[in-house]
Design an enzyme around this catalytic site. Sequence first.
Site, PDB file in Angstrom:
ATOM      1  N   GLY A 256      20.909  -9.931   1.120  1.00 65.09           N
ATOM      2  CA  GLY A 256      20.183 -10.466   2.261  1.00 65.09           C
ATOM      3  C   GLY A 256      19.376  -9.371   2.941  1.00 65.09           C
ATOM      4  N   PHE A 257      20.063  -8.262   3.241  1.00 65.23           N
ATOM      5  CA  PHE A 257      19.419  -7.107   3.875  1.00 65.23           C
ATOM      6  C   PHE A 257      18.688  -7.503   5.154  1.00 65.23           C
ATOM      7  CE2 PHE A 257      19.262  -6.615  -0.799  1.00 65.23           C
ATOM      8  CZ  PHE A 257      20.309  -5.718  -0.919  1.00 65.23           C
ATOM      9  N   ALA A 527      32.442  -5.872   8.153  1.00 63.08           N
ATOM     10  CA  ALA A 527      33.764  -5.391   7.739  1.00 63.08           C
ATOM     11  C   ALA A 527      34.649  -5.150   8.953  1.00 63.08           C
ATOM     12  CB  ALA A 527      33.615  -4.105   6.930  1.00 63.08           C
ATOM     13  N   ILE A 630      37.513   4.398   5.899  1.00 59.01           N
ATOM     14  CA  ILE A 630      36.834   3.796   4.744  1.00 59.01           C
ATOM     15  C   ILE A 630      37.808   2.791   4.142  1.00 59.01           C
ATOM     16  CG2 ILE A 630      35.802   4.242   2.489  1.00 59.01           C
ATOM     17  CD1 ILE A 630      34.229   5.340   4.950  1.00 59.01           C
ATOM     18  N   LYS A 634      35.245   2.548  -3.172  1.00 58.64           N
ATOM     19  CA  LYS A 634      34.250   2.157  -4.174  1.00 58.64           C
ATOM     20  C   LYS A 634      33.140   1.310  -3.554  1.00 58.64           C
ATOM     21  CE  LYS A 634      35.213   1.060  -8.605  1.00 58.64           C
ATOM     22  NZ  LYS A 634      35.706   0.249  -9.750  1.00 58.64           N
ATOM     23  N   THR A 635      33.545   0.263  -2.832  1.00 57.28           N
ATOM     24  CA  THR A 635      32.499  -0.592  -2.261  1.00 57.28           C
ATOM     25  C   THR A 635      31.733   0.141  -1.164  1.00 57.28           C
ATOM     26  OG1 THR A 635      34.107  -1.601  -0.757  1.00 57.28           O
ATOM     27  CG2 THR A 635      33.660  -2.756  -2.814  1.00 57.28           C
ATOM     28  N   GLY A 703      30.735   0.780  11.043  1.00 62.28           N
ATOM     29  CA  GLY A 703      29.815   0.181  10.082  1.00 62.28           C
ATOM     30  C   GLY A 703      29.316   1.181   9.053  1.00 62.28           C
ATOM     31  N   GLU A 706      24.652   0.079   6.444  1.00 59.92           N
ATOM     32  CA  GLU A 706      23.273   0.512   6.673  1.00 59.92           C
ATOM     33  C   GLU A 706      23.140   2.019   6.827  1.00 59.92           C
ATOM     34  OE1 GLU A 706      23.427  -2.185   9.944  1.00 59.92           O
ATOM     35  OE2 GLU A 706      21.594  -3.185   9.326  1.00 59.92           O
TER      36      GLU A 706
END
Lengths: 745, 326
Positions: A256-257, A527, A630, A634-635, A703, A706
Amino acid sequence: MLGLDKGDHVTLTMDEAHPVSLLDTGVQGVIGKPLSRVDGPDKVSGAATYAAEYALDDLAYGVLVGAAIGKGRVVSIDAAAAKAMPGVIDVVTDFDTFIRVSQQGGETEAPTQGVRDIEYFGEIIAIVVAETFEAARDAAERLPVEYERGDGVFAFSMDDARDGDLPTNIVPARTEQGDIDQAMRDAAVSVDVTYTTPSQNSAAMEPHASIATWEGDSLTLYGAYQMPTSDAQQLAESLGIAADKVRIIAHFIGGGFGSKLGIAPESVAAAVAAKRLGRPVKAVMMRQQVFDATVRRSNTSQRMRLAARADGTLIGIGHETTASNLSTEDFFEPAGISTHFLYAGDNRLVSHDLVRLNWLLSGSMRAPGEAVGLLGLECAVDELAMALDIDPIELRRINEPARDPEKDVDFSSRALMPALDTGAKRFGWEQRPVRPGTRREGEWLIGMGVAAAARANMLMETSAKVAIHPDGSVTVSSAMTDIGTGSYTILTQVAAEMLGVPMDRITMELGDTNDVPAAGSGGSWGACSSGSAIYLACEALRGKLARAMDVAEAALTLKDGRAIGDNRSTPIGDLVGDGIEAIGTIKPGEQEELFTQASYGAHFAEVAVNRVTGETRVRRMLGVFAAGRILNEKTARSQCLGGMTFGIGAALTEDLIHDTRTGKLVNRDLAEYHVPVNADVPQLEVVFLPERDIHANPIHAKGIGELGICGAGAAIANAIYNATAIRVRGFPITLDKLIAALPAV
Amino acid sequence: MKTFTYEKATSAEAAVADTAATTRFIAGGTNLLDLMKLQVETPEKLVDISRLPLAEIEDMDDGGLRIGALVPNSDLAADSRVIERYEVLSRALLAGASGQLRNKATTGGNLLQRTRCYYFYDTSTPCNKRERGTGCSAIGGFNRILAVLGTSDQCIATHPSDMAVAMRALDATIVTLKHDGDKRRLSIHDFYRLPGDTPDIETVLEPGELITHVELPAPPQGARQLYSKVRDRASYAFALVSVAGVVAVEDGKIASAALAFGGLGPMPWRDAAVEAALVGKVPSDDGFAAAADALLKGAQGFGSNDFKIPLARRTLIACLRDLTGE
């Protein structure tokens, strides 16, 4: 069993710090681990169903029709010829209801409606519906539309009248402290330069798509949307129906960004057509329509002023941004957002203004504000470092603020200097040519650049429901989304750690507004917000399990599906009777006023610039980031890699061009709108610094989606300068801008 | 996409016999299908030639190579004879498109790619190449990727192929089968047309004429070969400027030179004056500059593509150094 209530609802408003996180004492051992995506096998095998892929009975295919003028009015649409074509069912429009622009993220109102008036080239004015996609596309391409042309403003000019008074957008349009003009006069060394950045498109792999189906007066929309809860409200408002009559299903979203934060024109068009035809209608935007008629990141012109003493101490920072938007829309690209807090300096001016244009709506694209604002700020800081003859990292150290330089508050956590120092060591910063334009390998000029990364941290009101079933399995449900970031996985990790349940015993149900509301994915808040909501629900369930087992909550250990305490070990399913559940809700609170919250990092880039052709190749990049806990290495790393790749595009290739005669987008496909391809992206290294942020939320994460883009392009631009001694202030830095200044061959 | 009929050709002869002006041959379809989806091309019939036995690469008696029109770009680039004797061609092919596209795209189809002019692809804007007489939107518009040589006041489109540029440097011959069953042999130098007043007509092919083979003569002995492509990203972008060079130096002088250019003109560009400025001369920067002068003498920029003129000059000079240096 044991009088357990079914259905607790716990809410936490972040008014106080949350110093202890149960994730630090969990023993399941999954939080933070670099686990592969739980939905990965479904995605690679095609079992993950995206919005356009639902095979509903009696589905009709819609293709949108965009206006072929940039300003004016639709006089008439000649539907008769199209309707006579084989397979075509109808040409549907509603000049009042169709939305003229996409909505911005999180809004609960309808966006600007009404498509009789054309404000930009490609504005969606109708939908042709047919029995097959091919028939609909053919008819849409050939639909005769009569227009009355108006005079539009199709070229961005700083000379054009601008608004002086814009509403706040994440940051206020203008803040001033001290006197920047005086600081510039007093400065021993100063920089006063203007950087420009072009319009950009998110270019998500999945085009915007909706399938609308009605049951009576209730609408279900399968849509590719990042924020279903507010999107459903926007859609209901647009259609003039009650919010509880709209259900959005968005189980999988192909990127989506920012472009799918708010509803886009295909959603209302599909809903109106489905209602009128009495059957489900699918509307998938053509790639060209994604460019023409969704949302763009605004172009910007950024005047950067930095005033310093001879020792490098900043006494003034000015960041004056002019962006663009339609005359009816107030969103401005908040390019100065991190300028408010990144560096010390008493005299400060951060302002934003708009040129009104007949171009596509501008709105959020990945890291709205920082993504382009740090191109201006971090390149200007590099220019100041050169003017002062101080290493760019040392200049940042000199101006590292102890507290927020504009507000009388501390930082919640801030690892900018550790990131710069860690990165410098790992990257070999000491090998950087101190004098620009002095390292050459054959035809290639080699340089290194650095830039700070910063992204404001946000928490958004979000709920999640967690249920433990008698068989010991767990279901988590929420209107949260996974837009390709890994939400399914990290949220499963949070629940697994909190409840001591193996990952494969947890079912994560996301992307349905029939479940409890969520802020969805955007602004890097997904998240933390959803993870915190799950945390709270699980915390409540832990209390229930402890009571059911008759042990103190602190004495309860949950691992591998068993509750352990008081020398007893019991399957948790045995403690829940018919099942227990709890809803957790997190809300932002005073902590975001009492502390300036942001994620930080540092970007390092090495580039080679061909001295003959001016082509730039990024040789390697390193990003060092600190974003609280974190949740999945990985993600999180993948998010940073993607962000850094966006940075390569912003620095070198991406440039959404409007024809200044018509307002029409010229390069409206992926052949000519150049996102970086594999060959443009070298080995990227990502390093995370350990950090916890107790002011951010109960899971102590910030976050990260971004952060990787913020400053990445500036590091590349600064490396190009280091390689060539040429400072290009107009992004993207394409070869034509470099050969104009490179020596003759 | 406009409705069309589809036929599978059983032989080349049957394929050409069964055509009308609104028929298109389809093989890889990597360009044609895109254009049909956008209704830039609206054929009434597609004749599928992809299964015809035209996918062989054969040695010719004179030391040349005969390439079937259906040889995929990937196969051609990887052929050991091409790599050894026609390095410029292999490099040009690998500089184009992406792996997936090269697997589908064919030799004949590559020659006939349509321009990538933004406005040609956009049916909401006038374009003389798409519809003669409607006007050229690129002149006065955004024209970064468009031509600076060989343009007309009707069209400034470029030919997008890399492969065809190398083939022009290699003096390829294009073998065709005409609608009436006659064979033709066309030098690639005579194959393409300048836009003039008819930019919609790009080659000398007649309606229904099918490319069956491309023949390459034996490469000049002792020549050095090079393909240099300058573009806006490292892969998957069309050439802003490309140079295909086949140059031999003997006894300290340039004995032969074949130089063709992509990204500059409406066809793969070759100009005898460029080569005349070089042949017989001792390689020198002055000589290279003279060659660049010859190439760009009539060059005309249209605003956003002005940079191509200095870029072509720089690229050509650097290529000539590589082709003639130690």
